[in-house]
Write a protein that holds these residues in place. Structure first.
Motif, PDB file in Angstrom:
ATOM      1  N   ASN A  95      39.405 -20.672  -5.283  1.00  0.00           N
ATOM      2  CA  ASN A  95      39.844 -21.016  -4.021  1.00  0.00           C
ATOM      3  C   ASN A  95      40.149 -19.631  -3.208  1.00  0.00           C
ATOM      4  O   ASN A  95      40.053 -19.588  -2.022  1.00  0.00           O
ATOM      5  N   VAL A  96      40.441 -18.532  -4.103  1.00  0.00           N
ATOM      6  CA  VAL A  96      40.717 -17.246  -3.173  1.00  0.00           C
ATOM      7  C   VAL A  96      39.606 -16.504  -2.986  1.00  0.00           C
ATOM      8  O   VAL A  96      38.268 -16.487  -3.548  1.00  0.00           O
ATOM      9  N   GLU A 133      41.072 -24.367   0.671  1.00  0.00           N
ATOM     10  CA  GLU A 133      41.361 -25.519   0.165  1.00  0.00           C
ATOM     11  C   GLU A 133      41.076 -26.772   0.526  1.00  0.00           C
ATOM     12  O   GLU A 133      40.528 -26.852   1.767  1.00  0.00           O
ATOM     13  N   GLY A 134      40.960 -27.807  -0.059  1.00  0.00           N
ATOM     14  CA  GLY A 134      40.463 -29.008   0.240  1.00  0.00           C
ATOM     15  C   GLY A 134      39.157 -29.230   1.034  1.00  0.00           C
ATOM     16  O   GLY A 134      38.359 -28.950   0.611  1.00  0.00           O
ATOM     17  N   HIS A 135      39.253 -29.507   2.347  1.00  0.00           N
ATOM     18  CA  HIS A 135      37.984 -29.652   2.966  1.00  0.00           C
ATOM     19  C   HIS A 135      37.774 -28.457   4.020  1.00  0.00           C
ATOM     20  O   HIS A 135      37.360 -28.501   5.115  1.00  0.00           O
ATOM     21  N   GLY A 136      37.922 -27.216   3.403  1.00  0.00           N
ATOM     22  CA  GLY A 136      37.572 -25.950   4.128  1.00  0.00           C
ATOM     23  C   GLY A 136      38.936 -25.664   4.763  1.00  0.00           C
ATOM     24  O   GLY A 136      38.370 -24.563   5.411  1.00  0.00           O
ATOM     25  N   GLU A 137      40.008 -26.127   4.696  1.00  0.00           N
ATOM     26  CA  GLU A 137      41.062 -25.462   5.436  1.00  0.00           C
ATOM     27  C   GLU A 137      41.457 -24.193   4.815  1.00  0.00           C
ATOM     28  O   GLU A 137      41.594 -24.080   3.662  1.00  0.00           O
ATOM     29  N   GLN A 138      41.885 -23.296   5.610  1.00  0.00           N
ATOM     30  CA  GLN A 138      42.293 -21.947   5.144  1.00  0.00           C
ATOM     31  C   GLN A 138      43.779 -21.934   5.090  1.00  0.00           C
ATOM     32  O   GLN A 138      44.607 -22.152   6.023  1.00  0.00           O
ATOM     33  N   THR A 139      44.172 -21.287   4.049  1.00  0.00           N
ATOM     34  CA  THR A 139      45.608 -20.971   4.018  1.00  0.00           C
ATOM     35  C   THR A 139      45.798 -19.322   3.647  1.00  0.00           C
ATOM     36  O   THR A 139      45.202 -19.024   2.794  1.00  0.00           O
ATOM     37  N   ILE A 140      46.632 -18.829   4.345  1.00  0.00           N
ATOM     38  CA  ILE A 140      46.988 -17.156   3.958  1.00  0.00           C
ATOM     39  C   ILE A 140      48.364 -17.458   3.539  1.00  0.00           C
ATOM     40  O   ILE A 140      49.210 -17.716   4.283  1.00  0.00           O
TER      41      ILE A 140
END
Length: 168
Positions: A95-96, A133-140
């Motif tokens: 995911n990174v 993550e998931g359906h292409g959602e980005q988390t920073i």
């Protein structure tokens, strides 16, 4: 599909004159260089007194809980300092995508002459880790060495982690 990072709010909390380095964490070489940077910084370089989670879904969450980053082949773990059996976040390696380190530029350099430059731990402000993550959602995941973060509700003063604080 080409990865396009969402804009990080970290740039608004660090010195506007800060320099930065980017690491492509979705490549073997980029991840190896990222891990190498932390190896050179030593244990103190893995300890932080605050972090933010910037999510497309949930906005920004800020914590002044001390945290330590652990880098393994299969995942990055964000855990309580010196904790070996529990963690706050597991970021699977697949995911990174991107890592970015923000730092003070020394007076004898400028932003255009940073090739090969390695900032000292004491000159670093924060770092961002982009994950999809998931359906292409980005988390920073933003780990903060030192910053002042002002929100509508309050102002956070995050200072550098010092080993002496463990014994208080």
């Amino acid at each position: 599909m080409q990865f396009r990072p969402v804009k990080s709010r970290t740039e608004s909390i660090v010195d506007p004159q800060a320099g930065f380095m980017e690491f492509r964490l979705d490549t073997a070489l980029g991840y190896q260089e990222w891990r190498g940077m932390f190896a050179e910084l030593g244990v103190k370089g893995t300890l932080f007194n605050g972090y933010m989670v910037q999510s497309e879904k949930e906005g920004v969450q800020i914590s002044t809980t001390p945290i330590q980053i652990h880098l393994f082949d299969g995942a990055i773990y964000l855990a309580p300092p010196f904790e070996a059996r529990s963690y706050y976040f597991e970021i699977p390696r697949q995911n990174v995508k991107l890592g970015k380190v923000y730092f003070q530029i020394p007076p004898d350099r400028n932003a255009a002459s940073l090739d090969g430059f390695k900032p000292k731990r004491t000159d670093m402000y924060a770092l961002d880790i982009w994950a999809v993550e998931g359906h292409g959602e980005q988390t920073i995941y933003t780990l903060v060495f030192e910053a002042r973060i002002k929100t509508d509700e309050r102002e956070y003063h995050i200072s550098r982690f010092e080993s002496e604080q463990i014994f208080r």
